[in-house]
Structures are given as C-alpha cells and as structure tokens.
Design a protein around this motif. Structure first.
Motif: not given
Length: 580
Positions: A399-415
């Motif tokens: 899961n850590i390796n997969n999170l490194a490949a998640v598009p950055s805008i997804v983290f913006g939606l999470l925030g």
C-alpha cells in the motif's frame, strides 16, 4: 604426446564477427551520446526560453517625482494622528506633481490620460511612507514609483516596433490654430510617403482578394447568409476603391490614419504627430502632442516612426511622447525590480511580487518537513528493522508503494474532505497545505529511507550485536548514521517535489488572490496564503502582457529554490557519507 586441437575455424569465425561487434558497439555509444546531446539541447532551449522571458521582469522603469506634501492635504484633521493621515489626499499630491511636469495639459480627458502613466495604487505606497515617517509632512519629498506596465514594456522594447530615421534638412514648425505645418529643407519625408503608399496598395489588393473570396462563398449559400457575405464583399471593394482613389490623386497629401505607422517629429522639447505628408516629401501636417510653440530652421530634430499601428497597440502616441519626454528629462530611470521580491500579488503587474507566495511556500514546507520526515523515517525504521515479515507487513508495504503512485490531486481531494470539511481548518492556509503535502510526501520518504537502510551491510548489525549492543543501540548508533546520507537525500528530493506541486493545493483553496503576505510566525500558519507554483499558475493566466515576464521570473525563483534543495541534498550526502 597430445595433439593440439585445431582452433583455426573458431578464430576465423570470431574474426569474421569481430568487425560487426565493434560497429554495433560504436552505434550503441553513438546512440547514447546522441540521447545525452538531445537531452542537454532540450534543457538548454527550455532554460534559455525561461531566462530570456523572465529577465525583463528583474528590471523596472521608475518615475521619480518631487511631491509637495502640504499639511492641509496630507493631514486634513490637523492633529497628525494616524486616522487623519490615512484620510489624506495622496492621489491629489501625485496628480499635482505630474501636472507640474506637463503644465500645458488642461483638458479633463488629457489629464486622465496623463495620470495613466502610473497606477493609482501608488497613492497607498506614498501614504505608507508618510505613516512611517510623519516628519515628511509639509516638505518636498522625492517619491519613486514604477511606471505603468505597458509603458515599462515600451521602454524595454517589448511593446512596439519602432525606429529613428536619419534626417538631412533643417526643420521649421508653423502653427495655425490647432494645425501644425512641418517643413524640412530636404525631402526627409519622401521615403516614408513611398513606403506608406506601397502599404496601402498592398492593403487594397488584399481587400479585393477578400471580396472575391466572399463573393464565391456566397454563391453556395442562400437567404440572409448569402446577403451578409455579399454585403461584406461589396464593403471591401469600396474600401479598396477609396484607397486606390486616394493614392491616384495627383499632388495630394497622403493621409496617415490609425491603420498606418505613427510618425512623430521631436524637436527642442516639442513633439508633433504627423497626420499627412505632402507629395513633395518635404512638407507635412500634424498636431502638437508636446509643446505648442513654432520652430524656425532647426537642424537638430528627430524623425521617430512607430511601425506598430495605433489600432494594434494598447498605448497611444500621446502616452509614448510623454514617456519619452520624461525619460529625456531624467525623471524616468531603470533600476533593479525590488517590487518583485518586496510585494505580494497585485492586479497591477508593475506592483506584483512573489513575497506572499514565497512566504506561503516557506510556511507550507515547514509543516511538511515537520510531519513527513520524522513519521516517514520512523515508519521505515520499524518496517525494516523491527516489523515481523508476515502478510500484514507485506500488505502495508504494498500500500505504501501504491500511495507513491497516486495522482497528487487525489491528496488534494482528501485534504478538502478531511482537513477542511471534517476538521474545519481554514481554507487557503499553509497549515492545511502542509498537511496535504505531508500525506503526499510520506510514501516517498518511507521508500527512500527503507532503501537507505537496506544498503547498510548486515555485517554492521552483526558486529554491533556481537559486542553486546542492544537492537535499539545497533539501529540508532550504527545503522541509522550510515544510512543518513541516503535518508537525507531521499527526503530532500521528496520535499523539493512537494514544493513544485500545484494540483493538490488548488483543491484546498490556495489558488485565491492574496494581496498581503502572511507573517513568518505562528499566526502565519493559519493566515490566507498561496505558494510559488500556484502564483505561477495565476500569473500565466493574467490578461496583461507584463504578467508573461513575471511568470517566467517566478519560474526562475522556483527553479533557484529547487536547485538549492538539490545542492543541499548533494552536500549532505557527501558530508555524512561513510565508506566501509
């Protein structure tokens, strides 16, 4: 005696293929060198484009006006209080100083045009100087302010195409009412008249071609569409006929309109905009743009041509004349653009700066470093040195390796969903931006730290345990120091990547226009702010042309920060690197 085997067939086969192998190796090396050269070439083109576009933003043309800070104007209440000083007529002070430079300007429309040499926001800057130093009240003060953005571009040679022509004759100006007759003892205007005549003939030909094209297209249409096209075709034909009739008029003057280049005659502090050129090439008519007195036989004069027609530029001939006059008087001077670094964002390009975005980036990165680096390093330590190897830890690693490949805008939606909507944290604040970028940077820090820990030989751990060190002592006293260069390098590169992110910050509102820079203190973490990549994004969408140079300049500032981060990573790696 053992017979020696015959290896001549092998030698001949090897010799046969040896040339092909050498050629294949040369081709591979050439391909590698070509790839490197192409990459370097693209990088050079990219950097040269950014540098050439951004350099004009690092200089600014400034107006230095001597202003009269009269007490009754600056201090209307007469008590010298801050409230009274804030009510002062600072715009009137600047306007009076500008009118003193051109006392002949009296009409209201001309005055509005004159005051557009600078932005009205400079009145606030003058007020701030008076508030900082109340002793200026009642004195004459030299106030420096940036020239309007379009005129600044003009003086830098980025707004219009212009030229100064050689002159041979002596010039005379005679005035009859509002009309000015310009006479030269030589045919100094003949070449210009011929050039403009050729331009008009080419324009007439183009109008005729467009008319024929519209007529042909109208044949395939019906109804109102055909009538509209035929009307446009006829209109173009009439325009072409009018142009040709004007050119074929014997000994008539050639009229200069807004579709042709502007011709200005400058002599002894006066400026005349030509409106027509006579057929003899030595006489012209015009109107005064600066001054109003006649001139008799002066040989020192300038014939200035603005090749960009007035209908295709944002500044008028009048503004250009005033600007050139102020530059000739020494009122306008070029200097380093301190506004770019001392000011926050502004709607006026000449006052816009990166201070707010730079402070916002610093505050955001402080939060990011404080959260992502310690959590990431200790997570990697646990997973690599303490965690048992089972399905649960394997799932965590995947899961850590997969999170490194998640598009950055997804983290913006999470925030946006968690930090703002659920926790109620303020929008567009460095605190929220730092939290979002921390989530995005954590996988990179964890992966880099684990790779650095794996690079430490097992013999180091075994030797430490053999001499009686505990597991924790082994990790923190021996393994971690040896892995520190890799950990620092990976962390800094991850933080540099986070500094260049835009998409996640757009989702949490850091795209807002921020006119005041946040403070570099605890309260600054919750104040509205933006960051450098978002500021670049906002300026790139600006309507004014001057924002183009500021966009490139902001990119250079951001690149300098990135290079600084990477240089720090290289230094730390070499500083703490140990060989065994």
């Amino acid at each position: 005696m053992t017979d020696t085997p015959d290896i001549s067939p092998i030698r001949s086969a090897v010799s046969k293929n040896l040339g092909a192998r050498y050629r294949a190796e040369l081709r591979f090396r050439a391909a590698g060198l070509a790839a490197v050269a192409a990459a370097v070439g693209i990088l050079i083109v990219l950097l040269s484009s950014i540098v050439s576009g951004g350099l004009p933003a690092f200089t600014v043309n400034e107006l230095e006006l001597t202003v009269d800070l009269e007490r009754e104007v600056i201090d209307p209440l007469g008590d010298g209080s801050e409230e009274s000083l804030r009510r002062g007529g600072y715009s009137r002070v600047l306007q009076s100083a500008m009118r003193a430079e051109f006392p002949e300007v009296q009409a209201r429309r001309d005055l509005r045009n004159l005051f557009s040499l600078y932005t009205a926001l400079n009145a606030t800057r003058l007020m701030d100087e008076v508030l900082e130093n109340p002793g200026l009240i009642g004195s004459r003060h030299v106030f420096t302010m940036p020239l309007a953005d379009d005129l600044d571009l003009y003086l830098k040679g980025l707004l219009v195409e212009d030229r100064v022509l050689d002159t041979d004759g002596a010039l005379s100006l005679s005035v009859e009412g509002d009309a000015v007759t310009v006479r030269s003892s030589a045919t100094d205007f003949r070449d210009l008249a011929g050039e403009f005549a050729r331009t008009l003939r080419a324009r007439a030909t183009l109008l005729e071609v467009e008319a024929d094209t519209l007529a042909e297209r109208a044949e395939g249409l019906s109804g109102n569409d055909a009538e509209d096209m035929l009307y446009d075709a006829e209109l173009n034909r009439r325009r072409a006929l009018d142009i040709r009739a004007t050119l074929e008029r014997d000994a008539g003057p050639l009229a200069l309109d807004a579709s042709l280049p502007s011709v200005l005659v400058e002599v002894d502090g006066r400026a005349v905009a030509l409106t027509s050129i006579a057929a003899d090439g030595a006489t012209a008519s015009g109107r005064f743009l600066l001054g109003s007195e006649p001139v008799d036989a002066m040989s020192d004069w300038t014939l200035y041509v603005i090749d960009t027609p007035a209908e295709r530029r944002r500044v008028s001939d009048q503004l250009i004349v005033w600007t050139r006059a102020l530059e000739a008087r020494g009122v306008i001077s070029s200097a380093f653009n301190t506004y770019l670094f001392a000011n926050a964002d502004s709607r006026e390009p000449e006052l816009a700066g990166v201070k707010g975005a730079l402070f916002g980036s610093i505050l955001t990165m402080i939060i990011t470093i404080t959260i992502s680096v310690p959590i990431g390093v200790f997570t990697a330590l646990y997973l690599e040195e303490y965690a048992p190897k089972n399905r649960f830890t394997a799932l965590i690693e995947v899961n850590i390796n997969n999170l490194a490949a998640v598009p950055s805008i997804v983290f913006g939606l999470l925030g946006l969903a968690v930090f703002i909507n659920a926790f109620g944290l303020p929008r567009s604040a460095p605190l929220v931006g730092g939290l979002v970028l921390s989530l995005m940077t954590l996988p990179t820090v964890i992966i880099a730290t684990r790779a650095a820990l794996k690079a430490v030989p097992q013999s180091i751990r075994q030797a430490a345990l053999a001499v009686g060190a505990s597991r924790t002592q082994t990790v923190f006293h021996h393994v971690l120091p040896l892995a520190a260069p890799g950990i620092l390098t990976g962390s800094i590169i991850g933080l540099a990547q986070a500094m260049g992110e835009t998409a996640p910050l757009l989702m949490i509102g850091m795209v807002a226009f921020i006119a005041d820079a946040p403070t570099l203190g605890l309260e600054g973490f919750t104040q509205p702010a933006t960051v450098m990549p978002v500021q670049i994004f906002l300026w790139s969408d600006g309507a004014e042309r001057a924002f183009e140079a500021r966009t490139a300049a902001a990119i250079l500032v951001l690149l300098a920060l990135m290079i600084g981060f990477n240089a720090l990573a290289i230094y730390l790696r070499r500083r703490f690197e140990r060989r065994w």
